[in-house]
Design a protein around this motif. Structure first.
Motif, PDB file in Angstrom:
ATOM      1  N   SER A 103       0.874  -1.092   0.021  1.00 53.45           N
ATOM      2  CA  SER A 103      -0.033  -0.022  -0.084  1.00 53.45           C
ATOM      3  C   SER A 103       0.896   1.119   0.005  1.00 53.45           C
ATOM      4  CB  SER A 103      -1.038   0.026   1.100  1.00 53.45           C
ATOM      5  OG  SER A 103      -2.039  -1.000   1.130  1.00 53.45           O
ATOM      6  N   HIS A 104       0.822   2.021   0.983  1.00 51.54           N
ATOM      7  CA  HIS A 104       1.577   3.316   1.112  1.00 51.54           C
ATOM      8  C   HIS A 104       3.033   2.983   1.471  1.00 51.54           C
ATOM      9  CE1 HIS A 104      -2.216   5.368   1.352  1.00 51.54           C
ATOM     10  NE2 HIS A 104      -1.439   6.645   1.065  1.00 51.54           N
ATOM     11  N   SER A 153       5.593   1.198  -3.983  1.00 51.46           N
ATOM     12  CA  SER A 153       4.509   1.533  -3.236  1.00 51.46           C
ATOM     13  C   SER A 153       3.288   2.031  -3.955  1.00 51.46           C
ATOM     14  CB  SER A 153       5.106   2.903  -2.440  1.00 51.46           C
ATOM     15  OG  SER A 153       4.981   4.086  -2.934  1.00 51.46           O
ATOM     16  N   VAL A 154       2.199   1.960  -3.442  1.00 49.48           N
ATOM     17  CA  VAL A 154       0.938   2.409  -4.302  1.00 49.48           C
ATOM     18  C   VAL A 154       1.097   3.764  -4.901  1.00 49.48           C
ATOM     19  CG1 VAL A 154      -0.836   3.169  -2.532  1.00 49.48           C
ATOM     20  CG2 VAL A 154      -1.596   1.928  -4.609  1.00 49.48           C
ATOM     21  N   VAL A 172       3.294   4.030  -7.878  1.00 48.04           N
ATOM     22  CA  VAL A 172       2.747   3.412  -8.961  1.00 48.04           C
ATOM     23  C   VAL A 172       1.631   4.373  -9.505  1.00 48.04           C
ATOM     24  CG1 VAL A 172       1.503   1.444  -9.839  1.00 48.04           C
ATOM     25  CG2 VAL A 172       3.327   0.776  -8.159  1.00 48.04           C
ATOM     26  N   ARG A 173       1.034   4.988  -8.559  1.00 46.41           N
ATOM     27  CA  ARG A 173       0.108   5.778  -9.109  1.00 46.41           C
ATOM     28  C   ARG A 173       0.736   7.167  -9.997  1.00 46.41           C
ATOM     29  NH1 ARG A 173      -5.118   5.911  -8.010  1.00 46.41           N
ATOM     30  NH2 ARG A 173      -5.989   4.240  -6.738  1.00 46.41           N
ATOM     31  N   LEU A 180      -7.313   1.541  -9.574  1.00 46.68           N
ATOM     32  CA  LEU A 180      -6.276   1.052  -9.987  1.00 46.68           C
ATOM     33  C   LEU A 180      -6.707  -0.270 -10.702  1.00 46.68           C
ATOM     34  CD1 LEU A 180      -3.548   1.081  -9.631  1.00 46.68           C
ATOM     35  CD2 LEU A 180      -3.610  -0.299  -7.685  1.00 46.68           C
ATOM     36  N   VAL A 214       1.567  -1.531 -14.283  1.00 45.79           N
ATOM     37  CA  VAL A 214       1.245  -2.407 -13.396  1.00 45.79           C
ATOM     38  C   VAL A 214       1.980  -3.627 -13.370  1.00 45.79           C
ATOM     39  CG1 VAL A 214      -0.619  -3.636 -12.287  1.00 45.79           C
ATOM     40  CG2 VAL A 214      -1.063  -1.298 -13.042  1.00 45.79           C
ATOM     41  N   GLU A 263      -3.564  -2.251  -1.219  1.00 42.87           N
ATOM     42  CA  GLU A 263      -4.106  -1.309  -2.449  1.00 42.87           C
ATOM     43  C   GLU A 263      -3.677  -1.789  -3.653  1.00 42.87           C
ATOM     44  OE1 GLU A 263      -4.571   2.852  -1.788  1.00 42.87           O
ATOM     45  OE2 GLU A 263      -4.300   2.494   0.317  1.00 42.87           O
ATOM     46  N   LEU A 264      -2.312  -2.059  -3.731  1.00 39.83           N
ATOM     47  CA  LEU A 264      -1.811  -2.362  -5.071  1.00 39.83           C
ATOM     48  C   LEU A 264      -2.292  -3.904  -5.534  1.00 39.83           C
ATOM     49  CD1 LEU A 264       0.213  -1.326  -7.020  1.00 39.83           C
ATOM     50  CD2 LEU A 264       1.776  -2.563  -6.011  1.00 39.83           C
ATOM     51  N   ARG A 311      -5.284  -4.463  -5.451  1.00 36.90           N
ATOM     52  CA  ARG A 311      -6.388  -4.485  -6.251  1.00 36.90           C
ATOM     53  C   ARG A 311      -6.147  -4.533  -7.967  1.00 36.90           C
ATOM     54  NH1 ARG A 311      -9.218   0.516  -2.968  1.00 36.90           N
ATOM     55  NH2 ARG A 311     -10.596  -0.900  -1.754  1.00 36.90           N
TER      56      ARG A 311
END
Ligand SMILES: [Zn+2]
Length: 397
Positions: free
Chosen positions: A224-225, A273-274, A277-278, A300, A313, A341-342, A344
């Motif tokens: 995630s973070h 980390s998400v 990636v974002r 995502l 991704v 979260e990633l 997802r």
């Protein structure tokens, strides 16, 4: 007989016996006395007296099993189960940007739940107060008081030192350092708490109810973070000598050199980390639309389904898989479960992880490991907290 007198008369051994029975009932549901004996390793007479105690307290019920009459002479078989109202536990999931509290059982049932968005990193007091308010809300929904909750557990996104029960993370949750979150939550909510790292909670959740069911050796990754992992080895949660195992986010990537919040360069977390990636996805979207980077990205899972952004991704998956390949080589797990979260992002992410494990782990070890997205999604940590609490429920005396 007064409660005080009764609790004084119970030996520590009988207490332990009752706790063991409650734990297996929370995990398996209704069980015969024979099964209780088999699963706990306790003698028939020990199981018998503990069941009698628990029945007297109203913690369990015992009923003749359906189809029990054909069992021949002697007592008809019966099954013991938890009384629902006495089986409720409290779980709290603290993330970098949210807090969720739920009242339920360890089998995935949720009777009340409340959540709030909050940046917890810089405001521990406010986060703990909010957690207590959310817990009260979840209890109200479930129709129970703090006294009706048997145990509670919370996951937090930081390393926990098991020897001191304190947060120990010089660069993550810096304002939480030295705080004993279990004691703080206990004081606010009035229920005994266990606190553990969030990735450990995710591993517990997925193993009990999700993609890791029935597996004794697995690596759960919460991406995630931050990026952390929870380990199940030989059927047990593995925490390391002082509880600080699993910090894969700060393993160095070959050839990477970005500065990390931990003070090192080239950590895995700087690449997958998400947040990172974002950022990369935003860049690709801006390029495609010839506009500036959009402020709000589509979910995502949606981006992972578009060909151009799916590449980003999958590439993150490959990078994550590069580090996981070494761990898989070293530990020979049956599964790598990617949550957070990633997680997802689903199939394109998992394909990337799989590719790197196949490329860099030994063939026989790579063949033995399944690589999957978590089945519980971002709820793995919350369910893991409920599972942990259900396994540690106090007996009421
Ligand atoms: Zn680092």
């Amino acid at each position: 007989m007064s409660d005080l007198h009764e609790s004084a008369a119970l030996s520590a051994r009988r207490q332990r016996t009752r706790t063991a029975l409650l734990a297996v009932l929370a995990e398996y549901g209704a069980l015969s006395r024979a099964d209780l004996g088999r699963l706990t390793g306790l003698s028939r007479s020990a199981v018998g007296s503990a069941v009698a105690d628990l029945r007297e307290q109203g913690a369990v019920t015992e009923e003749t099993a359906p189809h029990a009459h054909a069992a021949g002479r002697g007592r008809p078989a019966s099954v013991v189960s938890l009384r629902r109202e006495s089986g409720l536990v409290l779980g709290i999931d603290l993330g970098h940007a949210h807090i969720t509290a739920a009242v339920g059982t360890g089998d995935g049932t949720v009777a009340g739940e409340a959540t709030a968005e909050l940046d917890i990193d810089d405001r521990p007091e406010e986060a703990l107060d909010t957690a207590a308010a959310l817990a009260a809300d979840a209890m109200r929904q479930a129709g129970c008081e703090p006294g009706g909750i048997l145990a509670a557990a919370a996951g937090i996104p930081a390393a926990m030192d098991l020897r001191t029960r304190a947060v120990r993370a010089p660069t993550v949750l810096a304002r939480w350092i030295g705080l004993d979150p279990a004691a703080e939550l206990e004081r606010r909510i009035g229920v005994p708490f266990e606190v553990a790292n969030d990735a450990e909670m995710g591993a517990r959740g997925e193993r009990a109810l999700g993609a890791g069911r029935g597996l004794n050796d697995l690596i759960y990754v919460k991406a995630s973070h931050g990026v952390g992992s929870g380990l199940v080895l030989g059927g047990q949660i593995y925490r390391g000598a002082s509880g600080l195992s699993g910090e894969i986010g700060h393993i160095q990537l070959p050839g990477a050199s970005n500065w990390c919040r931990c003070g090192n360069r080239g950590c895995l977390e700087t690449a997958v980390s998400v947040v990172e990636v974002r950022r990369q996805l935003g860049h690709v979207l801006a390029g495609a639309d010839r506009r500036s980077v959009p402020r709000e990205l589509p979910p995502l899972a949606e981006l992972a389904a578009r060909p151009a952004t799916a590449r980003v991704v999958t590439d993150a998956g490959r990078t994550l898989g590069r580090v996981l390949a070494d761990l898989v080589n070293f530990l020979n797990p049956a599964a790598v479960i990617v949550g957070g979260e990633l997680g997802r992002a689903g199939a394109p992410l998992i394909a990337g992880v799989r590719e790197s494990i196949d490329r860099y782990a030994q063939p026989a070890v790579a063949e033995a490991v399944e690589v999957v997205a978590g089945a519980l999604g971002v709820r793995a940590e919350l369910h893991g907290a409920l599972v942990m609490a259900a396994g540690r429920r106090r007996t009421r005396t």
